[in-house]
Design an enzyme around this catalytic site. Structure first.
Site, PDB file in Angstrom:
ATOM      1  N   LYS A 175      -9.157  -7.824 -48.752  1.00 12.02           N
ATOM      2  CA  LYS A 175      -9.098  -8.547 -50.071  1.00 12.02           C
ATOM      3  C   LYS A 175     -10.411  -9.361 -50.462  1.00 12.02           C
ATOM      4  CE  LYS A 175      -4.093  -9.596 -49.029  1.00 12.02           C
ATOM      5  NZ  LYS A 175      -3.060 -10.570 -48.421  1.00 12.02           N
ATOM      6  N   GLN A 195      -2.689 -16.470 -46.139  1.00 10.40           N
ATOM      7  CA  GLN A 195      -2.325 -15.131 -45.684  1.00 10.40           C
ATOM      8  C   GLN A 195      -1.157 -15.541 -44.481  1.00 10.40           C
ATOM      9  OE1 GLN A 195      -3.474 -12.045 -46.447  1.00 10.40           O
ATOM     10  NE2 GLN A 195      -1.863 -11.187 -44.631  1.00 10.40           N
ATOM     11  N   ASP A 226      -0.080 -14.584 -55.279  1.00  9.43           N
ATOM     12  CA  ASP A 226       1.050 -13.859 -54.460  1.00  9.43           C
ATOM     13  C   ASP A 226       2.386 -13.713 -55.021  1.00  9.43           C
ATOM     14  OD1 ASP A 226      -0.012 -12.623 -52.049  1.00  9.43           O
ATOM     15  OD2 ASP A 226      -0.155 -14.688 -50.988  1.00  9.43           O
TER      16      ASP A 226
HETATM   17  N1  GUN Z   1       1.259 -10.962 -45.340  1.00  7.58           N
HETATM   18  C1  GUN Z   1       1.820  -9.732 -45.127  1.00  7.58           C
HETATM   19  N2  GUN Z   1       1.744  -9.470 -46.650  1.00  7.58           N
HETATM   20  C2  GUN Z   1       1.477 -10.598 -47.213  1.00  7.58           C
HETATM   21  C3  GUN Z   1       1.082 -10.739 -48.587  1.00  7.58           C
HETATM   22  O1  GUN Z   1       1.326 -10.200 -49.679  1.00  7.58           O
HETATM   23  N3  GUN Z   1       0.401 -11.964 -49.044  1.00  7.58           N
HETATM   24  C4  GUN Z   1       0.273 -12.903 -48.212  1.00  7.58           C
HETATM   25  N4  GUN Z   1      -0.094 -13.806 -48.516  1.00  7.58           N
HETATM   26  N5  GUN Z   1       0.571 -12.853 -46.897  1.00  7.58           N
HETATM   27  C5  GUN Z   1       1.009 -11.542 -46.489  1.00  7.58           C
END
Ligand code: GUN
Length: 284
Positions: free
Chosen positions: A53, A97, A120
């Site tokens: 990211k 995350q 998100d």
């Molecule tokens: N953990 C697994 N997929 C995601 C996601 O799309 N966003 C976040 N913040 N955590 C995750």
């Protein structure tokens, strides 16, 4: 016709569009979008995702900040950081995350993030907006990426029977909302579903988010189905693979996403798109 849906190609095309827009907006306004990424602890998969990211932000000219906190961080400390980021002028998107350690309430953290910076798409307001088809909300990145893939590949969604395996808040449920908005007929299956194959065999579009390596075999799919594989698993040789037994189903499908090289790349790309959207909504 080519059967494989090339997630890399589609996500590269979207990233180019975002990069161009970010550059133009920077020239016009002197400002750039900003994303804050919060990681707790040392989960290896999470570290890889967060790294990707941050790297993608750099690639597209988006400002990013990474907060790598100890797994012993208290709920209060994390909430305080979120409050700070909510107020921070140069931050348009906040992402914590997941998963986070058990002593912290995941829902409390999601609720604390300003829905205006919830790139998100996990905040209840954005979940609700997605469900009612209100386009001003942020859509959850993986389902958003899947819809974008289907559209860019000119795959008809309207009137199709779509079956989703998995009922998570991150994938299954928002996927259903978005498919309904595109006029598909939607069924969600999960671990308690009886006669799963009976259901999946009726799917024109089958979306699997179960997390079991090579779980979907050819006797579970309809002839000519479009198969979207959200799985990210390791096979018996520790090789990355999806939920779908790719080689087994290949002859029977009309289109299929590979793992790696499919849905996974789209998730990060749509996060960038949401961050740009937040910037445009809140700072222009
Ligand atoms: N953990 C697994 N997929 C995601 C996601 O799309 N966003 C976040 N913040 N955590 C995750």
């Amino acid at each position: 016709m080519k059967k494989i849906i090339d997630g890399r190609k589609i996500s590269n095309a979207i990233k180019e569009e975002i990069k161009k827009e970010v550059t133009e907006l920077k020239e016009k306004t002197g400002k750039i979008p900003g994303l804050a990424v919060v990681l707790l602890g040392e989960n290896q998969a999470s570290k890889v995702y967060v790294g990707s990211k941050i790297r993608t932000c750099e690639e597209l000219g988006i400002f990013s900040e990474k907060y790598h906190l100890s797994e012993k961080t208290t709920e209060e400390e994390l909430l305080r950081l979120i409050q700070t980021l909510n107020k921070k002028e140069n931050i348009d998107g906040i992402l914590v995350q997941l998963p986070i350690p058990n002593h912290i309430s995941e829902q409390k953290i999601i609720d604390a993030i300003s829905y205006k910076k919830d790139v998100d798409g996990f905040h209840p307001i954005n979940v609700g907006k997605t469900l009612i088809g209100d386009k001003t909300g942020f859509k959850s990145c993986t389902p958003y990426g899947i819809i974008e893939m289907l559209k860019r590949e000119n795959i008809e969604i309207s009137g199709k029977d779509a079956v989703i395996i998995g009922r998570s808040n991150i994938v299954g449920k928002p996927m259903a909302s978005l498919l309904i908005a595109e006029s598909a007929t939607v069924q969600i299956c999960h671990s308690r579903t009886k006669d799963l194959a009976e259901k999946t065999k009726k799917a024109d579009i089958l979306i699997s988010a179960v997390g079991k390596a090579k779980f979907i075999k050819k006797d579970m799919i309809k002839d000519g189905a479009v198969v979207i594989d959200v799985g990210m698993n390791r096979d018996e040789n520790n090789k990355l693979c999806g939920d779908v037994d790719f080689d087994d189903v290949y002859e029977k499908v009309s289109r299929i996403t590979p793992v790696p090289g499919g849905v996974g790349l789209m998730t990060v790309t749509m996060l960038m798109k949401n961050t740009l959207l937040s910037f445009k909504n809140n700072r222009l």
